[in-house]
Structure formats: C-alpha cells, structure tokens
Design a protein around this motif. Structure first.
Motif, PDB file in Angstrom:
ATOM      1  N   SER A  54       0.831  -1.207   0.000  1.00 55.97           N
ATOM      2  CA  SER A  54       0.000   0.000   0.000  1.00 55.97           C
ATOM      3  C   SER A  54       0.865   1.258   0.000  1.00 55.97           C
ATOM      4  O   SER A  54       0.513   2.261  -0.624  1.00 55.97           O
ATOM      5  N   ALA A  55       2.010   1.219   0.662  1.00 54.50           N
ATOM      6  CA  ALA A  55       2.917   2.371   0.640  1.00 54.50           C
ATOM      7  C   ALA A  55       3.493   2.574  -0.757  1.00 54.50           C
ATOM      8  O   ALA A  55       3.670   3.717  -1.202  1.00 54.50           O
ATOM      9  N   LEU A  56       3.757   1.493  -1.465  1.00 58.25           N
ATOM     10  CA  LEU A  56       4.252   1.590  -2.838  1.00 58.25           C
ATOM     11  C   LEU A  56       3.178   2.168  -3.755  1.00 58.25           C
ATOM     12  O   LEU A  56       3.472   2.969  -4.637  1.00 58.25           O
ATOM     13  N   GLN A  57       1.943   1.791  -3.520  1.00 63.64           N
ATOM     14  CA  GLN A  57       0.817   2.322  -4.297  1.00 63.64           C
ATOM     15  C   GLN A  57       0.749   3.847  -4.157  1.00 63.64           C
ATOM     16  O   GLN A  57       0.654   4.575  -5.149  1.00 63.64           O
ATOM     17  N   ILE A  58       0.845   4.316  -2.938  1.00 61.59           N
ATOM     18  CA  ILE A  58       0.798   5.753  -2.678  1.00 61.59           C
ATOM     19  C   ILE A  58       2.053   6.442  -3.213  1.00 61.59           C
ATOM     20  O   ILE A  58       1.979   7.524  -3.801  1.00 61.59           O
ATOM     21  N   GLY A  59       3.208   5.814  -3.049  1.00 59.70           N
ATOM     22  CA  GLY A  59       4.461   6.391  -3.526  1.00 59.70           C
ATOM     23  C   GLY A  59       4.492   6.561  -5.036  1.00 59.70           C
ATOM     24  O   GLY A  59       4.918   7.605  -5.546  1.00 59.70           O
ATOM     25  N   ILE A  60       4.046   5.551  -5.756  1.00 54.97           N
ATOM     26  CA  ILE A  60       4.003   5.649  -7.219  1.00 54.97           C
ATOM     27  C   ILE A  60       3.070   6.768  -7.645  1.00 54.97           C
ATOM     28  O   ILE A  60       3.386   7.540  -8.557  1.00 54.97           O
ATOM     29  N   ALA A  61       1.932   6.883  -6.983  1.00 51.39           N
ATOM     30  CA  ALA A  61       0.980   7.942  -7.335  1.00 51.39           C
ATOM     31  C   ALA A  61       1.576   9.324  -7.091  1.00 51.39           C
ATOM     32  O   ALA A  61       1.482  10.212  -7.951  1.00 51.39           O
ATOM     33  N   MET A  62       2.214   9.515  -5.940  1.00 45.69           N
ATOM     34  CA  MET A  62       2.800  10.825  -5.634  1.00 45.69           C
ATOM     35  C   MET A  62       3.920  11.180  -6.609  1.00 45.69           C
ATOM     36  O   MET A  62       3.991  12.306  -7.093  1.00 45.69           O
ATOM     37  N   CYS A  63       4.811  10.218  -6.882  1.00 45.56           N
ATOM     38  CA  CYS A  63       5.930  10.473  -7.803  1.00 45.56           C
ATOM     39  C   CYS A  63       5.428  10.813  -9.202  1.00 45.56           C
ATOM     40  O   CYS A  63       5.939  11.732  -9.849  1.00 45.56           O
ATOM     41  N   THR A  64       4.435  10.085  -9.662  1.00 44.88           N
ATOM     42  CA  THR A  64       3.921  10.302 -11.016  1.00 44.88           C
ATOM     43  C   THR A  64       3.237  11.654 -11.125  1.00 44.88           C
ATOM     44  O   THR A  64       3.464  12.397 -12.093  1.00 44.88           O
TER      45      THR A  64
END
Length: 188
Positions: A54-64
């Motif tokens: 779930s942290a990776l999901q949020i991280g990818i969204a923020m970075c993109t």
C-alpha cells in the motif's frame, strides 16, 4: 516575365485534418501517465502479500503526479489527479479523502511552481518533492489517527516517506524516457 523570388512558407496556414487513428494515438499518449498510475494502483491493491504494497501504491501515485504536473501539465490535468485520487481511495483502506487531498496538494505545488522547478536540477527537485512528501504523509498520518480516535504508531508513515522518496529517482528515469517517447514516437 519576372519570376517571383519569395521563400516558401515552412508552415502552411492550412493543416491537414487528423485521422481518427491519429486522434486516438494523441489521446492515448496524453493519458499515459494517468493510466500508468491507475493500473499500478489497481494492481497493488490486489492481495499479493508483498510487504509495503500500500505504501508503494501511494508512492508511485505521488511520484507520477509530481513529475508530470511540472514537466508536462497537459498529460496530468487536475481532473485526472482527482480521478486518480478517487480510484486510489476506492481500492485502499485509508480514511476517506486523505489520499485525494495529498495528491491534490502535490499536484498544486508542482503545477504552480512548474516554471521554477523546470530551471532547477534533479537534486533540488527531489529535495523539494521530499519535503512535500513528508508534509503530506504526516498529514495523512494525522487524519488516520483522527479517523481511528487513537494515536497510532508513526513507523508506517516513516516507511511510506522513505519508500516514496527512494523510488523517485527510478521513476524519474522511467518518466524522462517516457516523456521523450511520447513526444517523439520514432525514438525509443
């Protein structure tokens, strides 16, 4: 007879009409960053049992959202960020609106400062992004604590901060390549 010696126009005033295939291709290229976030969010919502999923999901969204909001704003409009945040809210189990608010804050800063950020190097953009990741993740943690009516441990928020800041260089390299390929399909 006098021959006219004028330079030919490089761009005519009449442009050929785009075909349906060209319009679909242009729309798909423009929507690619948003589709990337949506597909990765849906895939990371599946119960694979990967630690930090779930942290990776949020991280990818923020970075993109950060990268495309200041590098190519037409590929990441505000309505797309809202839809991305809403979809992530639907597939995650956080407090309602926390992720959507975080993405809109990241988008607003990157979009508003895009001219200044475009003049800075990668390292400064990464530092500024890191500051806003810390701010929005702490804000999310506070909202989760309020939603649970309890003081929850800070370690998941710190892990999300470290993961998001840590994956940004890899995603940056991917997005730089993608930006070049989307603009010039013959390269790649």
């Amino acid at each position: 007879m006098v021959a006219e010696k004028s330079a030919p126009h490089l761009h005519s005033a009449v442009e050929p009409k785009q075909t349906v295939k060209q319009r679909v291709d242009t729309a798909f290229r423009t929507a690619m960053p948003s589709l990337f976030v949506i597909l990765s969010a849906i895939m990371l919502a599946a119960p694979f049992g990967v630690p930090g999923q779930s942290a990776l999901q949020i991280g990818i969204a923020m970075c993109t959202v950060w990268f495309w909001a200041f590098n190519r704003p037409t590929s990441m409009p505000a309505i797309a960020v809202f839809i991305i945040g809403f979809i992530i809210e639907l597939v995650s189990f956080g407090p309602p609106g926390a992720m959507l608010l975080s993405l809109l804050i990241i988008y607003g800063v990157a979009h508003h400062w895009r001219y200044g950020l475009s003049r800075l190097g990668f390292l400064m953009c990464w530092i500024i992004f890191s500051i806003f990741v810390i701010i929005t993740t702490i804000m999310q943690w506070i909202l989760v604590c309020l939603h649970a009516f309890a003081l929850l441990p800070l370690t998941p928020a710190l892990f999300q901060i470290a993961l998001t800041i840590g994956i940004y260089p890899s995603l940056f390299a991917l997005f730089v390549w993608g930006r070049r390929v989307f603009a010039h399909p013959s390269i790649g």
